[in-house]
Every structure is written in C-alpha cells, then in structure tokens.
Design an enzyme around this catalytic site. Structure first.
Site, PDB file in Angstrom:
ATOM      1  N   MET A  21     -31.920 -13.507 -51.180  1.00 31.19           N
ATOM      2  CA  MET A  21     -31.000 -12.828 -51.855  1.00 31.19           C
ATOM      3  C   MET A  21     -29.420 -13.120 -51.434  1.00 31.19           C
ATOM      4  O   MET A  21     -28.550 -12.864 -52.112  1.00 31.19           O
ATOM      5  CB  MET A  21     -31.096 -11.118 -51.662  1.00 31.19           C
ATOM      6  CG  MET A  21     -32.544 -10.831 -52.340  1.00 31.19           C
ATOM      7  SD  MET A  21     -32.648  -8.867 -52.320  1.00 31.19           S
ATOM      8  CE  MET A  21     -31.415  -8.595 -53.542  1.00 31.19           C
ATOM      9  N   LYS A  39     -22.471 -12.067 -44.425  1.00 27.65           N
ATOM     10  CA  LYS A  39     -23.766 -12.235 -45.542  1.00 27.65           C
ATOM     11  C   LYS A  39     -23.125 -12.098 -46.868  1.00 27.65           C
ATOM     12  O   LYS A  39     -22.668 -11.053 -47.099  1.00 27.65           O
ATOM     13  CB  LYS A  39     -24.890 -11.166 -45.198  1.00 27.65           C
ATOM     14  CG  LYS A  39     -26.101 -11.440 -46.047  1.00 27.65           C
ATOM     15  CD  LYS A  39     -27.061 -10.857 -45.493  1.00 27.65           C
ATOM     16  CE  LYS A  39     -26.978  -9.286 -45.887  1.00 27.65           C
ATOM     17  NZ  LYS A  39     -28.174  -8.374 -45.943  1.00 27.65           N
ATOM     18  N   ASP A 133     -37.921  -4.647 -45.437  1.00 28.91           N
ATOM     19  CA  ASP A 133     -38.031  -6.107 -45.330  1.00 28.91           C
ATOM     20  C   ASP A 133     -38.182  -6.563 -43.779  1.00 28.91           C
ATOM     21  O   ASP A 133     -37.523  -7.563 -43.370  1.00 28.91           O
ATOM     22  CB  ASP A 133     -36.682  -6.922 -46.201  1.00 28.91           C
ATOM     23  CG  ASP A 133     -37.010  -8.234 -46.235  1.00 28.91           C
ATOM     24  OD1 ASP A 133     -38.320  -8.652 -46.460  1.00 28.91           O
ATOM     25  OD2 ASP A 133     -36.098  -8.940 -46.537  1.00 28.91           O
TER      26      ASP A 133
END
Length: 650
Positions: A21, A39, A133
């Site tokens: 992602m 990020k 996750d």
C-alpha cells in the site's frame, strides 16, 4: 521522489522499503535537523476516496500511541495528491531479515522479541487501536536488539467491525486471521493470531500455510490445521509450542483473550523453559499487504467438490455400512434404555446454588446433598477471595447422588510482580508499570548524588507481589543540592585581602584586570562580578577589577626636541616625537566604559583605560605621542568602533 521536499521541511534522501500500500523513504527534517522515515501512499490508491479516508483517520489513531516498542509517528500530510506519514527513523533490520539470516531463532530470542511485540500490542489495544497487519516485515529490530512495531497504515479503531474495502480484504495473507479472511469481525485477538504466525515462523523458519494464490492461503487459515511446530523443529520447547498453538486457534474465543495473558505465559517460559503447564493456556517469504477478494461460502464449497467426487465412488459401500450400523445401534439403544432406567432408579438430587458461598460453606453443603466438588482457582478483581464465582451444573438441575459439581473459586485480585524502577529514567516509568498492569503514582522529588531525572526509590519495592491495578510511587532525583550564601563585599579591599576572603568562603579566584582610577589607590579592588549580598554557590568563580591609580596626563601639543649634532640633523629630524590629543565622544554609553587603543599594523595596545561616564561625562580626551602618520584602532568595551589616523607632522 528523491530530492523532493514535502511540507517545506522533509527532504527525501533515499528509498528504504515498500509494501503493498505504500513506499517508505528516508528523509531529513530540515526544521529539527534529524532523519525521519516518510511513508507515502502508492499512486494507484490516491484516487480511492475510501482508502484515502482510512489512511488519514487511521494515521491519526496511530499518532495517539506512544510506547518504547512502537515506532513514533510525528506528522501526517498531503501535498499535490501525495499522501504521507512521517515516522521515527529506526536504524536496524526487519524481523523478516533476521529470520532469513538465522532461519530458526533460539528460544531466548523468540521470547525476547515476542514479549516486546506483545507489550506494543497491549499498549495499542489499551488505546483501542488494532494493528491488523502484524508480520515480521512490520517489526523493526534496532541495533541494540529492541523490537519496534511499525506500519499502523491499515490499523483500525477497535470500535469498527470489519476490515473490508469495496468487498475486499486488506492484509498480509500469510499472517492474517481466519476472521480477516472472511471479512468478519476483528478484535485484539486477531492481532494475537498474527503474532502467533510470526512466532511459528521464528521457531520453524516457515509460515504454516502456503498456496498458489492468496485465496488458497486464506482458505487454509479458515479450514486447515497447521503442521505442529515440533514436526518442523524437534528441538522446540513444548511450552513455546503450546503458546503458539493457542495463539493460532481458528476460534477467537479459544485464543489468548488479551496480550497480558500472553505476556504472563511468556515470562513463565523465560523463567522456566521446561515448564509445559502454562496458566493461561486454553484447551486445545515474502508476504506483502494485499487487497484480495473476501472468502465467500462459494469458495469453500468449491474446495470441497473434489472430496465429494471421491466419496461418490464408495456410496454403495457407505450405504450398506450405514444400514448395518443402524441395526447394531438400535439393539444397543434398546439395551441402554433398559440399563439406564434401572440405573436412575436410585433417585436424583437437585443441584444447590453455591454462588457467593465461601468454599468451606460449599463443602459442607455438598456433603449434606450427597454431592462432590471439583475446585478450580481463578483470579478476580470483583469477587472476594475464597468465594465461589461460578458453578457447573447450574443451580436447580437434577443429578444423581455422588455427582461432582465444578466450582470456580476466586483467588482474589490477580497478583503481579513489581518491576525494578530504581536507576530508570523517570520518563519511562509509566510505560514500565503499564506493561506490568500497574499504575504510576504521583512522583516526589529529592536532591541526591544521582543525576537529575533518575528514579532513586520506589514503593512497593522491586520483586514484591502486589494486586494488579495497584499504584506504585517513586522518588525522582533532582541532582545534588546547590548550597548558596551571600557574596561577601570585596570592593575597597587590597587585592591580597580580597583573595584571602575569596579563599575563606570556598570561592575560586577568576580574572583580575587593572584600570586607571582617580578615586582609589593602586591595588585596591573597585569592582567584583557578583555584587555583595547576592546569592552565590560554593566554588563560584570571582572576577575582580583593581585600581591602577590616577592616569598620567601628558601635555597637549608638546613637541619634544632632541638636541643633536648638525651633521646628523637631516638624518634624525624624522625622530622628533609629537603629542596629539584625541577627543572621543561616548554617546549611547553609560556607567563605566573600557577604552582601548591599539596601533596598526602590529596590534599593540597603546591605551587601556576605564572612564566613568556618570562622573566625568561622555567626552574623553586621550593623548597619543608619535612621529609621521600613524593609524590606530579604537575599541569600546572590547568592540572595535573606529579607526583613528593622526598626522604627527602638523
């Protein structure tokens, strides 16, 4: 992206990682002059409003977390459709890289990393944030072997019920839980399942489920039992294997119910690796974050088609066997009814209500009713110790005499061991206590020989047992106490007497400078850097200004003639000295001003004097003697203010 600056402060330096992602870059924060990790959401998701909304909201949720085992989140921003999160830059490796290097980790390493990850999850869950996750790629191992959980990019507040996105599931298929695969309800136990898969990989070097596609792997999480770790690694501790198998149970209710229970069992295993009976046990690659279709009932049915075809071939045999089995069962059933009717003719007993009784009273009651008790101890913060909090069967049911009633007896509040806070930085104390299920009290402060901010005492003391949720008080050092006393008066004393006074008071001699002074004789102190009566501490450095006596005044415009022979007149005429008066105005200054004149080019000091403007006014006249044309530098209070050029020939 390299070289680009985001938010006018984050200069992208290099790419350091990436996932399904987002991409991760190392950047320099020009405002705070430090490196950070940035990020950035992948470009293919920037037009998906749902994902962008999740990215923003979930980043804000992650920003609420602050824990030594969680990568700090500093900032969230958007610029020209670039959505980014600024995080702490951690120098080290991912746990995935560590596993690839070592293949199988030692028991000590697995316990060390597992506890730190569990502590991070405990803090996140306490703040109602589910990571969703957890995988070795998202766990950073620092150079000093500290585990830090990162990438809360798809984290979700615990109040949300699913992890779906437009009918799909977000997560890392090798590590996510069965409920994530179904697109069902996720909670804290979903993170613990993923941690169990990570532990499985640390212990065996492999993930438990592989497949040709994400769907195939997800179906195995739902349907298939994994190979037990000991078959892949015969040296694995039985206690560790029990913990892993408990964590990866398909049913959420069959796993550890919270991170604290897991931490307690990990601590027990650390203290006694041979311990195979853990209190909290319940009966019994490369894996990027992906968006995959939700596992539907049709997928499961499709997987079952092949087994059904095999079963059809043997249908006739099965039917015949079933008929024979039915005839045998009918005979046994008839016999059983006859036997059981005679067995129950002895009478029945109604189960009494034992809830709220002490165990002593319940034992007496059981004897009166011709029943037996099976006793189990369970910690409880609500039910008083030694009191029955649950029973099975429940009150009112009918049982035969001699039947054993299972009762759960409260052992009182759960007891935990008080951690050692002494010599710890006070800023870490709340986290250390929270990880142990304790609360930090209001700290007190004391002067001590230890550095400022270090804990020097605690109550209760380290190693003692106390009730979970109790408060631990501690004392923080303020460093050594500074003792002050009034500064003695030195003005008016001779320099020798002043130095004796300084020594007698435990002070230190500093710089001594001399200035011209019309009021005091030579060698008398006229100034001190600390005024008399002001507080000073022991060993303070004392600077003094001493009188050099009145300034010598040279006659103005006086020519000095040197008598010489005629033969030498032409040669020595240049050596005649002339005195000139220079007028200096000290506008903008007040009080005592230091005046210094230096010759050019050698920089030698010609004049060094002090002038009291309040007593003598702002105009100073300085006499200079020389020959020919000379240049000088003028300094006021050690600062150059002008260049003076004097022609002594005129």
């Amino acid at each position: 992206m390299i070289g680009k600056t985001l938010g006018n402060r984050y200069e992208i330096v290099e790419k350091i990682g990436g996932g399904g992602m987002a991409l991760v870059y190392k950047a320099k924060c020009t405002l705070l002059n430090r490196y950070v990790a940035v990020k950035i959401l992948r470009a293919e998701f920037t037009n998906d409003k749902d994902i962008i909304d999740k990215f923003k909201k979930e980043s804000q949720a992650a920003a609420s977390l602050s824990h030594p085992n969680i990568v700090n989140l500093y900032d969230v921003g958007e610029e020209n459709e670039i959505y980014y999160i600024v995080m702490e830059y951690v120098k080290g490796k991912t746990l995935k890289e560590v596993i690839k290097e070592k293949d199988i980790l030692s028991l000590e390493e697995i316990i060390h990393y597992t506890k730190q990850i569990a502590l991070a999850l405990q803090h996140a869950h306490y703040n109602h944030v589910i990571h969703r996750d957890i995988k070795p790629h998202n766990i950073l191992i620092t150079e000093d072997s500290r585990a830090k959980v990162t990438d809360f990019g798809i984290a979700l507040a615990a109040t949300s019920s699913t992890i779906t996105n437009m009918g799909s599931v977000i997560g890392s298929v090798h590590y996510f839980s069965p409920e994530q695969a179904r697109g069902g309800y996720t909670d804290e136990k979903s993170d613990l399942y993923s941690l169990g898969i990570v532990m499985y990989e640390m212990a065996t070097g492999k993930v438990p489920f592989e497949g040709d596609s994400p769907i195939a792997i997800a179906l195995k999480h739902i349907q298939q039992e994994p190979v037990v770790p000991s078959e892949l690694n015969p040296q694995i501790s039985k206690g560790l294997e029990e913990i892993i198998l408990t964590l990866i149970q398909k049913d959420q209710l069959s796993r550890y119910q919270n991170a604290q229970d897991l931490i307690e069992d990990v601590d027990k295993l650390k203290n006694d690796p041979s311990n195979n009976t853990l209190m909290n046990n319940i009966n019994h690659e490369d894996s990027p974050t992906q968006i995959i279709p939700r596992i539907k009932e049709e997928d499961i049915k499709e997987m079952r088609k092949n087994p059904k075809k095999i079963k059809k071939r043997n249908n006739k045999v099965i039917v015949i066997s079933a008929v024979m089995a039915a005839l045998i069962a009918a005979g046994l059933f008839t016999f059983g009814l006859f036997y059981l009717s005679n067995f129950f003719r002895t009478g029945e007993v109604e189960v009494p209500n034992l809830l709220g009784m002490t165990i002593e009273d319940a034992r007496v009651k059981a004897i009166e009713m011709d029943l037996r008790l099976t006793e189990e101890q369970t910690a409880s913060n609500e039910v008083p110790a030694n009191e029955i909090m649950d029973q099975n069967p429940s009150a009112g049911m009918k049982v035969r005499p001699g039947y054993s009633i299972i009762v759960k007896i409260s052992s009182g509040p759960r007891q935990v061991e008080v951690p050692d806070l002494v010599y710890e930085d006070a800023a870490n104390a709340p986290f250390i206590l929270e990880n142990q299920g304790l609360i930090a009290g209001v700290p007190s402060y004391e002067f001590s020989e230890f550095p400022n901010g270090v804990i020097i005492r605690q109550d209760p003391r380290a190693g003692t047992s106390t009730t979970q949720g109790s408060t631990v008080d501690y004392v923080i050092s303020q460093g050594p106490e500074v003792v002050t006393f009034p500064m003695p008066n030195l003005v008016g004393f001779s320099i020798e007497n002043a130095k004796n006074i300084i020594q007698d008071h435990g002070l230190q001699e500093g710089r001594v400078s001399e200035v011209d002074n019309d009021e005091h004789a030579k060698g008398i102190v006229i100034e001190q850097n600390f005024e008399a009566g002001t507080p000073v501490r022991e060993n303070a450095i004392i600077d003094l200004v001493v009188s050099r006596g009145p300034q010598e005044v040279l006659e103005e415009e006086t020519e000095i003639d040197v008598e010489i022979d005629d033969e030498e007149a032409e040669e020595t005429s240049a050596n005649n000295l002339t005195t000139k008066t220079v007028e200096i105005r000290l506008r903008g200054h007040e009080g005592i001003v230091n005046i210094e004149i230096k010759s050019i080019p050698d920089g030698g000091t010609i004049i060094n004097t002090q002038h009291n403007i309040d007593q003598r006014g702002e105009i100073v006249e300085i006499s200079l003697t020389g020959t020919g044309v000379k240049e000088y530098e003028l300094f006021i209070n050690n600062e150059k203010v002008d260049t003076i050029r004097i022609d002594f020939r005129r």
